[in-house]
Motif scaffolding. Structure first.
Motif, PDB file in Angstrom:
ATOM      1  N   ALA A   3      20.391 -20.696 127.738  1.00  0.00           N
ATOM      2  CA  ALA A   3      19.275 -20.789 128.688  1.00  0.00           C
ATOM      3  C   ALA A   3      17.988 -20.967 127.900  1.00  0.00           C
ATOM      4  N   GLY A  42      18.680 -11.765 133.561  1.00  0.00           N
ATOM      5  CA  GLY A  42      18.092 -11.383 132.279  1.00  0.00           C
ATOM      6  C   GLY A  42      17.307 -12.501 131.627  1.00  0.00           C
ATOM      7  N   LEU A  43      16.930 -13.510 132.421  1.00  0.00           N
ATOM      8  CA  LEU A  43      16.226 -14.675 131.875  1.00  0.00           C
ATOM      9  C   LEU A  43      14.734 -14.604 132.170  1.00  0.00           C
ATOM     10  N   GLU A  44      13.986 -15.415 131.430  1.00  0.00           N
ATOM     11  CA  GLU A  44      12.533 -15.419 131.599  1.00  0.00           C
ATOM     12  C   GLU A  44      12.146 -16.016 132.950  1.00  0.00           C
ATOM     13  N   LEU A  98      20.634 -14.115 123.871  1.00  0.00           N
ATOM     14  CA  LEU A  98      19.768 -13.520 124.890  1.00  0.00           C
ATOM     15  C   LEU A  98      19.743 -12.016 124.634  1.00  0.00           C
ATOM     16  N   GLY A 117      18.583 -28.594 133.970  1.00  0.00           N
ATOM     17  CA  GLY A 117      17.371 -27.795 134.104  1.00  0.00           C
ATOM     18  C   GLY A 117      17.168 -26.893 132.906  1.00  0.00           C
ATOM     19  N   ARG A 118      17.167 -25.584 133.144  1.00  0.00           N
ATOM     20  CA  ARG A 118      16.910 -24.630 132.067  1.00  0.00           C
ATOM     21  C   ARG A 118      18.193 -23.945 131.600  1.00  0.00           C
ATOM     22  N   GLN A 119      19.330 -24.559 131.913  1.00  0.00           N
ATOM     23  CA  GLN A 119      20.620 -24.013 131.489  1.00  0.00           C
ATOM     24  C   GLN A 119      21.400 -25.091 130.732  1.00  0.00           C
ATOM     25  N   VAL A 177      21.322 -31.584 139.734  1.00  0.00           N
ATOM     26  CA  VAL A 177      20.845 -30.819 138.573  1.00  0.00           C
ATOM     27  C   VAL A 177      20.671 -29.349 138.952  1.00  0.00           C
ATOM     28  N   ALA A 178      20.039 -29.104 140.103  1.00  0.00           N
ATOM     29  CA  ALA A 178      19.805 -27.715 140.523  1.00  0.00           C
ATOM     30  C   ALA A 178      21.122 -26.977 140.753  1.00  0.00           C
ATOM     31  N   SER A 207      24.049 -27.697 139.347  1.00  0.00           N
ATOM     32  CA  SER A 207      24.672 -27.455 138.038  1.00  0.00           C
ATOM     33  C   SER A 207      23.966 -26.332 137.293  1.00  0.00           C
ATOM     34  N   GLU A 208      22.650 -26.288 137.436  1.00  0.00           N
ATOM     35  CA  GLU A 208      21.889 -25.232 136.761  1.00  0.00           C
ATOM     36  C   GLU A 208      22.326 -23.853 137.277  1.00  0.00           C
ATOM     37  N   SER A 221      14.035 -29.112 139.071  1.00  0.00           N
ATOM     38  CA  SER A 221      14.909 -29.715 140.082  1.00  0.00           C
ATOM     39  C   SER A 221      15.066 -28.792 141.283  1.00  0.00           C
ATOM     40  N   SER A 256      14.480 -20.155 126.626  1.00  0.00           N
ATOM     41  CA  SER A 256      13.671 -18.961 126.415  1.00  0.00           C
ATOM     42  C   SER A 256      12.488 -19.377 125.555  1.00  0.00           C
ATOM     43  N   GLY A 257      11.309 -19.256 126.091  1.00  0.00           N
ATOM     44  CA  GLY A 257      10.137 -19.735 125.354  1.00  0.00           C
ATOM     45  C   GLY A 257      10.224 -21.234 125.165  1.00  0.00           C
ATOM     46  N   LEU A 307      25.802 -23.114 135.872  1.00  0.00           N
ATOM     47  CA  LEU A 307      25.763 -22.709 134.465  1.00  0.00           C
ATOM     48  C   LEU A 307      25.252 -21.276 134.321  1.00  0.00           C
ATOM     49  N   ARG A 308      24.280 -20.928 135.146  1.00  0.00           N
ATOM     50  CA  ARG A 308      23.765 -19.560 135.093  1.00  0.00           C
ATOM     51  C   ARG A 308      24.859 -18.572 135.490  1.00  0.00           C
TER      52      ARG A 308
END
Lengths: 157, 235
Positions: free
Chosen positions: A130, B52-54, A71, A115-117, B163-164, B166-167, B65, A132-133, B170-171
């Motif tokens: 994560a 810092g993520l999109e 990242l 999800g996205r992680q 899922v949400a 856990s997401e 989720s 990205s694109g 993880l973040r």
């Protein structure tokens, strides 16, 4: 939670044909949305590949390639903390990714995606990723677990 | 509704008017869902940016989720509310409330009252004219379907919520949790109970306030001039 809380006994007869038709369309459409939701974005295999590619780049001394998999905020933080460009810091023999390639190659033991992680557990390290694109980027690496607290990571944004 | 409901004027406008209640709520539902998505993606993206993520597009967010756990946690509680209201009003009564049956009508009532079997009329549904499992099933079809949607929505909340959750973990560089573990976690039960309590309060308010208060022309209210003692009377 935000209900109007209606009540009362219905005075209308049953579901009319037009509403039954609507139900036949809406229910499969709803299920399709949920199915797509479960399949959207890159998957666990892609996360595994990114971590393997990161390890390969570090082993090969290709710092630019390794930093491209991080990242941007994580790469910047690494450069700032080490006092040298990311490409040099990431491949340093005693650098933050030394554990990842301690045995000369990355052995991925487990991948979790939510999800996205994602979290990729290797034989020698734990990494976080994560979306990205269209792919994954590494958001944290060189991570050590702590009791009831977030991982302590050598590379993180 | 107004007197003489049933046969309205023909044509498209007549058809729309005859279904105006369903159409009104369908429009409000869809508008609210869109508004939830638009405001929800803004909240989600604030967290993304701070990490810092999109940011996500609206389309990506409505497939996430994070969006569906918020949607389904409200759906399940609404269907539970109606499920309980439909079934509790079979047995429980409230003096003076238009939401209650008359005090001496508690229970499943007679076949004659319910127009089933030999008491069915020419326009009764086919399964109301039969005996056996079809009649038994049809006699409980409303609660069965509402109950199935409740269970399905609650299950979907648990799956999307796991899922949400856990997401989010993880973040924050924490381990994810499997669905089975999530079912015993405070996040799942907090989301569940905060919705249940508000639904039960809404029904309680409706049942009790309608004893003393009126809304002229609404079938959810007694006629304005009805006594506070009148039970099971709709306007």
């Amino acid at each position: 939670m935000r209900s109007a809380g209606r009540a009362g006994r219905s005075k209308t007869p049953g579901v009319r044909p037009a509403r039954r038709r609507a139900a036949r369309v809406l229910v499969p459409a709803g299920l399709a949305v949920l199915a797509v939701a479960g399949c959207a974005g890159p998957g666990p295999d892609d996360a595994r590949d990114v971590v393997s590619a990161l390890g390969d780049a570090v082993v090969a001394g290709d710092g630019a390639a390794a930093c491209a998999l991080l990242l941007p905020d994580a790469a910047d933080a690494l450069a700032e903390e080490s006092g040298e460009p990311c490409a040099q810091a990431v491949t340093a023999p005693d650098g933050p990714l030394a554990d990842l390639v301690a045995t000369g190659r990355v052995v991925v033991e487990d991948v979790h995606v939510a999800g996205r992680q994602a979290q990729v557990v290797t034989a020698d390290d734990t990494l976080f990723l994560a979306v990205s694109g269209d792919g994954w980027v590494v958001t944290a690496a060189g991570c050590t677990p702590r009791e009831d607290r977030p991982y302590d990571c050598e590379v993180e944004a | 509704m107004s007197a003489g409901s049933g046969k309205g004027p023909g044509g498209v406008l007549g058809g729309l008017r005859a279904s105006s209640l369903s159409l009104f709520f369908a429009v409000v539902f869809l508008a609210s869902l869109v508004a939830q998505a638009v405001s929800g993606v803004a909240v989600f993206n604030a967290d993304q940016r701070s990490a810092g993520l999109e940011p996500l597009t609206l389309g990506q967010y409505v497939l996430s989720s994070a969006f569906w756990v918020d949607v389904t946690e409200n759906w399940q509680s609404e269907y539970l509310q109606f499920l309980l209201f439909i079934t509790a009003t079979v047995w429980f009564v409230q003096r003076g409330s238009p939401e209650s049956k008359k005090l001496d009508q508690a229970g499943r009532e007679s076949d004659e009252d319910q127009k089933v079997g030999e008491h069915a009329t020419d326009d009764s549904p086919a399964w109301a004219r039969t005996r056996g499992w079809r009649l038994t099933l049809y006699s409980r079809s409303l609660s069965l379907v509402m109950g199935a949607i409740f269970v399905g929505s609650w299950a979907a909340q648990s799956a999307a919520g796991a899922v949400a959750f856990s997401e989010e973990r993880l973040r924050d560089l924490e381990d994810p949790v499997p669905w089975t573990e999530y079912l015993s976690m405070p996040d799942f039960w907090s989301r569940t109970f905060q919705n249940w309590q508000s639904e039960m309060l809404a029904v309680l308010s409706m049942v009790v306030l309608a004893i003393f208060l009126r809304e002229r022309g609404s079938p959810e209210s007694k006629p304005v001039g009805s006594s506070h003692e009148a039970t099971g009377v709709e306007g």
